[in-house]
Design a protein around this motif. Structure first.
Motif, PDB file in Angstrom:
ATOM      1  N   ARG A 239       0.842  -1.192   0.000  1.00 11.26           N
ATOM      2  CA  ARG A 239       0.000   0.000   0.000  1.00 11.26           C
ATOM      3  C   ARG A 239       0.879   1.244   0.000  1.00 11.26           C
ATOM      4  N   ILE A 240       0.453   2.245  -0.764  1.00  8.21           N
ATOM      5  CA  ILE A 240       1.094   3.557  -0.741  1.00  8.21           C
ATOM      6  C   ILE A 240       0.025   4.568  -0.356  1.00  8.21           C
ATOM      7  N   VAL A 241       0.305   5.342   0.681  1.00 11.76           N
ATOM      8  CA  VAL A 241      -0.631   6.357   1.156  1.00 11.76           C
ATOM      9  C   VAL A 241       0.071   7.710   1.114  1.00 11.76           C
ATOM     10  N   ASN A 242      -0.491   8.637   0.363  1.00 10.26           N
ATOM     11  CA  ASN A 242       0.064   9.982   0.278  1.00 10.26           C
ATOM     12  C   ASN A 242      -0.789  10.931   1.117  1.00 10.26           C
ATOM     13  N   VAL A 243      -0.184  11.537   2.125  1.00 11.99           N
ATOM     14  CA  VAL A 243      -0.919  12.441   2.997  1.00 11.99           C
ATOM     15  C   VAL A 243      -1.058  13.788   2.294  1.00 11.99           C
ATOM     16  N   SER A 244      -2.277  14.096   1.902  1.00 11.56           N
ATOM     17  CA  SER A 244      -2.583  15.309   1.164  1.00 11.56           C
ATOM     18  C   SER A 244      -3.407  16.238   2.056  1.00 11.56           C
ATOM     19  N   SER A 245      -4.284  17.007   1.457  1.00  9.82           N
ATOM     20  CA  SER A 245      -5.145  17.920   2.201  1.00  9.82           C
ATOM     21  C   SER A 245      -6.327  18.306   1.327  1.00  9.82           C
ATOM     22  N   SER A 246      -7.461  18.553   1.961  1.00  8.17           N
ATOM     23  CA  SER A 246      -8.626  18.977   1.194  1.00  8.17           C
ATOM     24  C   SER A 246      -8.410  20.334   0.541  1.00  8.17           C
ATOM     25  N   VAL A 247      -7.433  21.118   1.024  1.00  6.86           N
ATOM     26  CA  VAL A 247      -7.154  22.403   0.373  1.00  6.86           C
ATOM     27  C   VAL A 247      -6.554  22.196  -1.013  1.00  6.86           C
ATOM     28  N   GLY A 248      -6.116  20.979  -1.303  1.00  5.38           N
ATOM     29  CA  GLY A 248      -5.616  20.657  -2.636  1.00  5.38           C
ATOM     30  C   GLY A 248      -6.704  20.276  -3.609  1.00  5.38           C
ATOM     31  N   SER A 249      -7.945  20.188  -3.146  1.00  5.65           N
ATOM     32  CA  SER A 249      -9.061  19.830  -4.022  1.00  5.65           C
ATOM     33  C   SER A 249      -9.492  21.036  -4.850  1.00  5.65           C
ATOM     34  N   LEU A 250      -9.329  20.955  -6.157  1.00  7.23           N
ATOM     35  CA  LEU A 250      -9.773  22.053  -7.016  1.00  7.23           C
ATOM     36  C   LEU A 250     -11.282  22.198  -6.978  1.00  7.23           C
ATOM     37  N   THR A 251     -11.981  21.068  -6.796  1.00  7.82           N
ATOM     38  CA  THR A 251     -13.440  21.128  -6.697  1.00  7.82           C
ATOM     39  C   THR A 251     -13.853  21.976  -5.505  1.00  7.82           C
ATOM     40  N   LEU A 252     -13.243  21.714  -4.341  1.00  9.56           N
ATOM     41  CA  LEU A 252     -13.592  22.480  -3.148  1.00  9.56           C
ATOM     42  C   LEU A 252     -13.099  23.923  -3.249  1.00  9.56           C
ATOM     43  N   GLN A 253     -11.921  24.124  -3.832  1.00  9.09           N
ATOM     44  CA  GLN A 253     -11.371  25.476  -3.956  1.00  9.09           C
ATOM     45  C   GLN A 253     -12.265  26.372  -4.810  1.00  9.09           C
ATOM     46  N   THR A 254     -13.017  25.783  -5.730  1.00  9.42           N
ATOM     47  CA  THR A 254     -13.865  26.574  -6.627  1.00  9.42           C
ATOM     48  C   THR A 254     -15.338  26.470  -6.271  1.00  9.42           C
ATOM     49  N   THR A 255     -15.640  25.891  -5.118  1.00 10.26           N
ATOM     50  CA  THR A 255     -17.024  25.796  -4.651  1.00 10.26           C
ATOM     51  C   THR A 255     -17.321  26.979  -3.733  1.00 10.26           C
ATOM     52  N   PRO A 256     -18.270  27.849  -4.091  1.00  5.93           N
ATOM     53  CA  PRO A 256     -18.591  29.001  -3.235  1.00  5.93           C
ATOM     54  C   PRO A 256     -18.965  28.554  -1.822  1.00  5.93           C
ATOM     55  N   GLY A 257     -18.344  29.198  -0.843  1.00  3.49           N
ATOM     56  CA  GLY A 257     -18.672  28.900   0.545  1.00  3.49           C
ATOM     57  C   GLY A 257     -17.918  27.746   1.149  1.00  3.49           C
ATOM     58  N   ALA A 258     -17.171  26.995   0.351  1.00  2.85           N
ATOM     59  CA  ALA A 258     -16.410  25.867   0.890  1.00  2.85           C
ATOM     60  C   ALA A 258     -15.240  26.383   1.723  1.00  2.85           C
TER      61      ALA A 258
END
Length: 246
Positions: free
Chosen positions: A141-160
């Protein structure tokens, strides 16, 4: 029975940036499950202190000197894991950096460069060095610790809620998410499962301990993905509540 033979009977993990915070708690969680855990970290004093603390709690932990931005250091770390265990069952790419003002119109380009070097290129460097050992595992298994701030969907969702404006840290996690997908695509059809995970807004020194989650809580999803069964997901992005949109 030799130490090597004992280790070979356990599952083996390497966690980068594991001397403190979320990385330490990932190592502790896997150790509590009976895994042999490599504590990857640059700082010798903090690394060895973490190893001793894990051992005192009953974990089979060993220190791995590791600077993810340095080729020689990563090569030596891979050699150490091979000599100790002969294989690797889980690699958790947790090491990362952030910090400082990151408004795009005024940012120091070196800050962006440093974030990408550690948070993205470091992951590629470590993963490729350890891949031969992962291939020796029946369920790697490979697990990369990321962040929801890297989500372009969330970054461009008003109010997210995506935190402050960040042209270094957040985009580096977007880049890491894309890298995760490409690894999963190349390794499709193998037994290597590759996923990204968001630990949530966790109180660590990366955010001045302003997070609302404990490091133990932040480690939960990474531990779950490191131990996911063979029919588990790959090329996906998760947090404690489920899948996160890319």
């Amino acid at each position: 029975m030799s130490e090597t033979n004992i280790v070979n009977r356990r599952k083996v993990a390497l966690v980068t940036g594991a001397n403190k915070g979320i990385g330490y708690e990932i190592a502790a969680g896997l150790g509590a499950l009976g895994w042999s855990v490599g504590v990857g970290a640059r700082n010798e004093e903090r690394r060895e202190a973490a190893v001793e603390k894990l051992r005192a709690a009953g974990a089979d932990a060993f220190g791995v000197p590791l600077d993810v931005t340095d080729d020689a250091s990563v090569t030596a770390a891979a050699r150490l894991v091979e000599e100790r265990a002969g294989r690797l069952d889980a690699l958790v790419n947790n090491a990362g950096i952030t910090g400082g003002p990151q408004e795009p119109t005024t940012v120091d380009p070196d800050r962006v460069r440093a974030a990408v070097e550690t948070n993205v290129i470091g992951v590629i460097r470590v993963t490729n060095a350890l891949l031969p050992l992962l291939r020796r595992s029946p369920s790697p298994r490979i697990v990369n610790v990321s962040s929801s701030v890297g989500s372009l969907t969330l970054q461009t969702t008003p109010g997210a809620e995506t935190g402050p404006i960040s042209v270094a840290y957040a985009p580096s996690k977007t880049f890491l998410n894309a890298v995760t997908v490409q690894y999963a695509k190349e390794l499709a059809g193998t037994n290597i499962l590759v996923n990204a995970v968001c630990p949530g807004f966790t109180a660590t020194d990366l955010n001045g301990f302003r997070g609302v989650r404990t490091p133990q809580q932040g480690a939960t999803s990474a531990i779950r993905l490191a131990t996911v069964p063979d029919d588990g997901p790959t090329g996906r992005f998760f947090d404690d509540e489920g899948e996160v949109p890319w």
